[in-house]
Motif scaffolding. Structure first.
Motif, PDB file in Angstrom:
ATOM      1  N   ILE A   1      -4.209   1.895   0.725  1.00 30.30           N
ATOM      2  CA  ILE A   1      -3.925   2.292  -0.336  1.00 30.30           C
ATOM      3  C   ILE A   1      -4.805   3.934  -0.360  1.00 30.30           C
TER       4      ILE A   1
ATOM      5  N   SER B   1      -7.966  -0.518  -5.721  1.00 27.77           N
ATOM      6  CA  SER B   1      -8.200  -0.740  -4.409  1.00 27.77           C
ATOM      7  C   SER B   1      -9.721  -0.793  -4.335  1.00 27.77           C
TER       8      SER B   1
ATOM      9  N   SER C   1       0.635  -1.400  -0.004  1.00 25.80           N
ATOM     10  CA  SER C   1       0.150  -0.106   0.152  1.00 25.80           C
ATOM     11  C   SER C   1       0.747   1.389   0.070  1.00 25.80           C
TER      12      SER C   1
END
Length: 307
Positions: free
Chosen positions: A190, A137, A114
């Motif tokens: 993320i 994501s 991430s």
């Protein structure tokens, strides 16, 4: 700092006691262990069930059972399993390392995924790279963890027999369960990294750092990322607690020999001491992680150190 630690330790003790009380009461609403132990024994009379309850100490009032359990905890005694008479401390001691190893590995892999993707999405804001990472994501958030686990087993253990599908047969067995959890965690991380980086990169001190001619890598990782660390550490600490609590499904899918599997078996068998001990240990781990997160604030940002 000493006063802060004392306060947090007292809060931790209160939380653990409250959790043990709630679990001890709730578990007794799930069924009678005497009935489970008497299954397969042919004709069982009410007197037989009463004798089993007396042998297990279940004929006493709830408050006496709870106080007896807490007195044992003070001496490191979690009691013995109803199902086999094995020490609960030994069962937990065998299962805890596997759960912690899976949780920490998943969290580390999630961070490794991430951080670079979130930073890239921030510095490429509005461009195709940013759009692709955000879509990735979003897709990750849409996967149920059990479905993703089954798909990874199907792909990497059956279609392409590269990794063990379940159990523990060496370090390779850790890959699939930790990757499953890391993908789910990374989908949220993320977006968090991207949001915090965007806010930080628009700050005046970042423009000053760039005007001094510092390399972009130094600006991003030494100045911007350090100041993004506070919300990231907060969320990762909370995430680890949720990770420990939600690890049961993954452990069941992969037949992982951890606390999740132990707790599930205890629920199925109405094994009060094992379930109480498991939840107590999990609550203690979560409380300790949150305490470490609080201390880490002051290390990352001296401005908010607790005096």
């Amino acid at each position: 700092m000493t006063g802060f630690l004392i306060k947090r330790v007292l809060q931790a003790v209160f939380v653990i006691v409250a959790v043990t009380l709630l679990v001890s009461y709730a578990v007794r609403l799930t069924g009678d262990p005497a009935l489970m132990l008497s299954q397969g024994s042919g004709s069982v009379t009410e007197q037989d069930l009463a004798n089993i309850r007396q042998a297990l100490g279940l004929n006493r009032p709830f408050h006496e059972q709870y106080l007896s359990y807490m007195q044992g905890l003070l001496h490191g005694d979690f009691g013995r399993s109803f199902m086999g008479g094995t020490s609960v401390a030994k069962l937990i001691g065998d299962a805890l390392p596997a759960t912690l190893m899976l949780a920490f590995t998943s969290l580390i892999v999630s961070i490794l995924i991430s951080l670079p993707l979130g930073i890239q999405a921030a510095i490429k804001r509005g461009k195709s790279t940013d759009q692709a990472i955000r879509i990735l994501s979003l897709v990750g958030l849409s996967f149920p963890n059990f479905w993703l686990a089954l798909m990874l087993v199907l792909l990497l253990s059956i279609t392409f027999p590269l990794l063990p599908p379940s159990g523990w047969s060496g370090p390779a067995s850790l890959v699939l369960p930790s990757l499953t959890m890391a993908i789910i965690l990374s989908a949220t991380n993320i977006r968090l990294v991207r949001t915090t980086m965007l806010e930080t990169l628009s700050a005046q001190y970042i423009m000053v750092a760039r005007s001094k001619g510092l390399k972009e890598r130094v600006v991003l990782y030494k100045h911007a990322l350090r100041n993004c660390a506070i919300p990231l550490i907060t969320y990762l600490g909370l995430q680890f607690g949720g990770l420990i609590g939600g690890i049961v499904v993954i452990e069941m899918v992969f037949n992982w020999p951890g606390l999740g599997t132990l707790a599930f078996d205890a629920i199925s068998g109405r094994d009060y001491p094992v379930l109480q001990g498991t939840v107590t240990v999990l609550a203690t781990v979560i409380v300790l992680v949150n305490l470490i997160v609080d201390i880490a604030y002051g290390i990352v940002d001296p401005r908010i150190r607790t005096r």
